[in-house]
Design a protein around this motif. Sequence first.
Motif, PDB file in Angstrom:
ATOM      1  N   LEU A 365       0.823  -1.207   0.000  1.00 39.32           N
ATOM      2  CA  LEU A 365       0.000   0.000   0.000  1.00 39.32           C
ATOM      3  C   LEU A 365       0.859   1.259   0.000  1.00 39.32           C
ATOM      4  O   LEU A 365       0.557   2.225  -0.711  1.00 39.32           O
ATOM      5  CB  LEU A 365      -0.923  -0.011   1.223  1.00 39.32           C
ATOM      6  CG  LEU A 365      -2.140  -0.931   1.139  1.00 39.32           C
ATOM      7  CD1 LEU A 365      -2.817  -1.048   2.493  1.00 39.32           C
ATOM      8  CD2 LEU A 365      -3.130  -0.421   0.105  1.00 39.32           C
ATOM      9  N   ILE A 366       1.915   1.274   0.775  1.00 35.18           N
ATOM     10  CA  ILE A 366       2.800   2.448   0.816  1.00 35.18           C
ATOM     11  C   ILE A 366       3.411   2.704  -0.559  1.00 35.18           C
ATOM     12  O   ILE A 366       3.424   3.841  -1.064  1.00 35.18           O
ATOM     13  CB  ILE A 366       3.895   2.249   1.880  1.00 35.18           C
ATOM     14  CG1 ILE A 366       3.275   2.247   3.279  1.00 35.18           C
ATOM     15  CG2 ILE A 366       4.951   3.354   1.779  1.00 35.18           C
ATOM     16  CD1 ILE A 366       4.260   1.918   4.389  1.00 35.18           C
ATOM     17  N   VAL A 367       3.929   1.643  -1.187  1.00 35.67           N
ATOM     18  CA  VAL A 367       4.535   1.793  -2.517  1.00 35.67           C
ATOM     19  C   VAL A 367       3.497   2.242  -3.540  1.00 35.67           C
ATOM     20  O   VAL A 367       3.761   3.130  -4.371  1.00 35.67           O
ATOM     21  CB  VAL A 367       5.195   0.467  -2.938  1.00 35.67           C
ATOM     22  CG1 VAL A 367       5.679   0.546  -4.384  1.00 35.67           C
ATOM     23  CG2 VAL A 367       6.366   0.129  -2.022  1.00 35.67           C
ATOM     24  N   SER A 368       2.305   1.665  -3.490  1.00 37.44           N
ATOM     25  CA  SER A 368       1.266   1.991  -4.471  1.00 37.44           C
ATOM     26  C   SER A 368       0.804   3.441  -4.343  1.00 37.44           C
ATOM     27  O   SER A 368       0.686   4.161  -5.348  1.00 37.44           O
ATOM     28  CB  SER A 368       0.080   1.041  -4.308  1.00 37.44           C
ATOM     29  OG  SER A 368       0.461  -0.289  -4.545  1.00 37.44           O
ATOM     30  N   LEU A 369       0.544   3.883  -3.115  1.00 38.41           N
ATOM     31  CA  LEU A 369       0.071   5.247  -2.918  1.00 38.41           C
ATOM     32  C   LEU A 369       1.150   6.261  -3.281  1.00 38.41           C
ATOM     33  O   LEU A 369       0.869   7.275  -3.951  1.00 38.41           O
ATOM     34  CB  LEU A 369      -0.371   5.433  -1.467  1.00 38.41           C
ATOM     35  CG  LEU A 369      -1.661   4.704  -1.070  1.00 38.41           C
ATOM     36  CD1 LEU A 369      -1.854   4.741   0.439  1.00 38.41           C
ATOM     37  CD2 LEU A 369      -2.864   5.331  -1.763  1.00 38.41           C
ATOM     38  N   ALA A 370       2.387   6.013  -2.844  1.00 36.30           N
ATOM     39  CA  ALA A 370       3.479   6.938  -3.185  1.00 36.30           C
ATOM     40  C   ALA A 370       3.719   6.960  -4.690  1.00 36.30           C
ATOM     41  O   ALA A 370       3.938   8.030  -5.286  1.00 36.30           O
ATOM     42  CB  ALA A 370       4.751   6.531  -2.441  1.00 36.30           C
ATOM     43  N   GLY A 371       3.675   5.793  -5.328  1.00 38.89           N
ATOM     44  CA  GLY A 371       3.871   5.751  -6.774  1.00 38.89           C
ATOM     45  C   GLY A 371       2.787   6.481  -7.535  1.00 38.89           C
ATOM     46  O   GLY A 371       3.067   7.157  -8.541  1.00 38.89           O
ATOM     47  N   ALA A 372       1.541   6.377  -7.081  1.00 36.54           N
ATOM     48  CA  ALA A 372       0.447   7.088  -7.747  1.00 36.54           C
ATOM     49  C   ALA A 372       0.635   8.597  -7.638  1.00 36.54           C
ATOM     50  O   ALA A 372       0.412   9.334  -8.615  1.00 36.54           O
ATOM     51  CB  ALA A 372      -0.885   6.666  -7.138  1.00 36.54           C
ATOM     52  N   ILE A 373       1.056   9.078  -6.464  1.00 37.70           N
ATOM     53  CA  ILE A 373       1.268  10.520  -6.286  1.00 37.70           C
ATOM     54  C   ILE A 373       2.369  11.021  -7.216  1.00 37.70           C
ATOM     55  O   ILE A 373       2.216  12.035  -7.917  1.00 37.70           O
ATOM     56  CB  ILE A 373       1.618  10.833  -4.818  1.00 37.70           C
ATOM     57  CG1 ILE A 373       0.419  10.542  -3.912  1.00 37.70           C
ATOM     58  CG2 ILE A 373       2.055  12.285  -4.667  1.00 37.70           C
ATOM     59  CD1 ILE A 373       0.725  10.694  -2.436  1.00 37.70           C
ATOM     60  N   VAL A 374       3.496  10.331  -7.235  1.00 39.67           N
ATOM     61  CA  VAL A 374       4.624  10.755  -8.068  1.00 39.67           C
ATOM     62  C   VAL A 374       4.256  10.731  -9.547  1.00 39.67           C
ATOM     63  O   VAL A 374       4.583  11.655 -10.309  1.00 39.67           O
ATOM     64  CB  VAL A 374       5.847   9.852  -7.791  1.00 39.67           C
ATOM     65  CG1 VAL A 374       6.971  10.171  -8.775  1.00 39.67           C
ATOM     66  CG2 VAL A 374       6.336  10.040  -6.367  1.00 39.67           C
ATOM     67  N   LEU A 398      -0.738   0.724 -13.028  1.00 43.74           N
ATOM     68  CA  LEU A 398      -0.014  -0.289 -12.256  1.00 43.74           C
ATOM     69  C   LEU A 398      -0.060   0.007 -10.766  1.00 43.74           C
ATOM     70  O   LEU A 398      -0.261  -0.898  -9.944  1.00 43.74           O
ATOM     71  CB  LEU A 398       1.444  -0.356 -12.734  1.00 43.74           C
ATOM     72  CG  LEU A 398       1.697  -1.037 -14.078  1.00 43.74           C
ATOM     73  CD1 LEU A 398       3.154  -0.878 -14.469  1.00 43.74           C
ATOM     74  CD2 LEU A 398       1.324  -2.514 -14.033  1.00 43.74           C
ATOM     75  N   PHE A 399       0.127   1.271 -10.391  1.00 40.77           N
ATOM     76  CA  PHE A 399       0.195   1.608  -8.973  1.00 40.77           C
ATOM     77  C   PHE A 399      -1.163   1.521  -8.284  1.00 40.77           C
ATOM     78  O   PHE A 399      -1.255   1.089  -7.136  1.00 40.77           O
ATOM     79  CB  PHE A 399       0.788   3.009  -8.795  1.00 40.77           C
ATOM     80  CG  PHE A 399       2.280   3.065  -8.964  1.00 40.77           C
ATOM     81  CD1 PHE A 399       3.112   2.298  -8.165  1.00 40.77           C
ATOM     82  CD2 PHE A 399       2.860   3.876  -9.918  1.00 40.77           C
ATOM     83  CE1 PHE A 399       4.489   2.343  -8.316  1.00 40.77           C
ATOM     84  CE2 PHE A 399       4.234   3.932 -10.082  1.00 40.77           C
ATOM     85  CZ  PHE A 399       5.052   3.157  -9.281  1.00 40.77           C
ATOM     86  N   VAL A 400      -2.228   1.944  -8.951  1.00 38.89           N
ATOM     87  CA  VAL A 400      -3.536   1.957  -8.285  1.00 38.89           C
ATOM     88  C   VAL A 400      -4.225   0.596  -8.343  1.00 38.89           C
ATOM     89  O   VAL A 400      -5.240   0.393  -7.673  1.00 38.89           O
ATOM     90  CB  VAL A 400      -4.465   3.030  -8.902  1.00 38.89           C
ATOM     91  CG1 VAL A 400      -3.851   4.406  -8.805  1.00 38.89           C
ATOM     92  CG2 VAL A 400      -4.809   2.704 -10.351  1.00 38.89           C
ATOM     93  N   SER A 401      -3.677  -0.334  -9.127  1.00 36.43           N
ATOM     94  CA  SER A 401      -4.382  -1.592  -9.373  1.00 36.43           C
ATOM     95  C   SER A 401      -4.599  -2.423  -8.115  1.00 36.43           C
ATOM     96  O   SER A 401      -5.656  -3.040  -7.944  1.00 36.43           O
ATOM     97  CB  SER A 401      -3.615  -2.413 -10.415  1.00 36.43           C
ATOM     98  OG  SER A 401      -2.313  -2.727  -9.936  1.00 36.43           O
ATOM     99  N   SER A 402      -3.604  -2.456  -7.231  1.00 36.31           N
ATOM    100  CA  SER A 402      -3.667  -3.378  -6.088  1.00 36.31           C
ATOM    101  C   SER A 402      -4.089  -2.699  -4.788  1.00 36.31           C
ATOM    102  O   SER A 402      -4.085  -3.346  -3.734  1.00 36.31           O
ATOM    103  CB  SER A 402      -2.298  -4.042  -5.886  1.00 36.31           C
ATOM    104  OG  SER A 402      -1.311  -3.072  -5.597  1.00 36.31           O
TER     105      SER A 402
END
Length: 514
Positions: A365-374, A398-402
Amino acid sequence: MFVDERILTLFKRNAHHTLTYWSVFFSFGLCIAFLGPTILDLQCQTKSSLREITWVFFAQQFCLLIGSSVGGVFKRTLFSALSALFVSAIIISVIFAIIPVCTNVLGLAIAMAVSGLAMGVIDTIANIQLVTIYQKDSAVFLQALHFFIGFGALVSPLIADPFLSETGCGNHTEEDMVIHHRSMLRNSPFAEHNITHNILHHEESNVHYAFWIMALINLPVPIAVLFLMYREQLIPCCPGSTPRLLDKDELAMENQQGAEGPDADQNEHEAGGHGDIFSCCRNDSLRGMPISFFMIHILGGMVLFMTDGIVGAYAGFVYTYAVKSSAALPPKMAGYLASIFWAAITAGRLLSIPLSYRFQPVKLLIVSLAGAIVTVLLLLIFPSSRVWLFAGTCLCGLFVSSIFPCMLAYTEDILDYQGCATPVLVTSAGMGEMVMQVLVGSIIQTNARNFLLCGVIIACVGFILFIGLLLFHRMHRNYLAGTSKKSAMDEEPVAEQNGSSIAEQKDNKVTEIS
């Protein structure tokens, strides 16, 4: 092995249930993306304007939200859950079969509303049943479940595309098409360029064949649910076959769960389990819960309100942004952006299946949320780059998928599968998708860059809410630790008192013998 024997044994033991729920979600994905490409043909069929036909999709989305909210009431028994899935799957096939005969907007809106209710029930029950079956191991299977949504959303426009008319009907301009894309609540991953051309003459539509094919493709789903009910001996008029014998691994797991079963069933009964939102609010056992218990539900739902809102808004308006922004993509090229976005979501959910086994949901979740913001921030910084627009769309998907399946597994694990996380999260996600689409559709008209600016703000707010969720998780963990210590301290005097009584009885017996 990549997956340990315990996970494989769990899946083997529940394979029939799991595959059935996955197939139902494939049908759900077909229904989500199938209607988008047929918008002009449905407009011709109902002799309505684009603004009027848009309310048909709003009716479906709104009723999907209602169905998600109340769907948990059918989970009380396996019979009621599977019966609801069977009826919902049948309703979807029937609705798609009768759509071609709906000749006015009101009739079409009613049909879409009924299908939305059925889809909402499917959404909630399938998630709840998988969480109930696998509990702490549910993350892997939830990722696979939501992969089938994306897969269905990719396949359905391919079914519709050969039957779509290139010109539609009436005298509509490209501006009308853009207005439609601003207001429609659902976007299709494929064939969007068909509705960006100026329409010069009426062409005979064969889209009714597409809807009938959709109804036929969906028919195996209720049949699969019915077969599962037959195998579980839940059909009164059809006695099931003799249950198969368990192998040694399944038998060991059965014995282990049998030893823990009574306590687990009692705890689930006392906690209320996973019901609908309204029954959760009326649950008497929640009165003594700490504030952290309720904040975990609220913050988890708010995170998904934001992130699923991004999914719906991006899929719905990336075409409009690409055409009207400084990137100025040709309409045909811009039509592929939504396709790339849905393909990335599908690939991301497939990739998340092994990742969720190797890593904890909170890390993903941390990686996905940070990746979506960037990603959205870089899209905002480089608005004129066509290459980055396509690459950023892929990365965003890819980031928001999971995020949804990881959040569901994470919150249920925090609450020890005794709260109401599943119906709360499913309802919040549906509400966010609907609200954010309306919000973005209203602000993108003034400036196309507002689309990405709104996306950055939504993603940042979602990350902040997630940080709050982590804090309340720590508070709730400390509360549970304190409760356990207090219970242990209360049990010690009782044990000592029982020991003293036994010792006194032995002394008395020795005295009497003497």
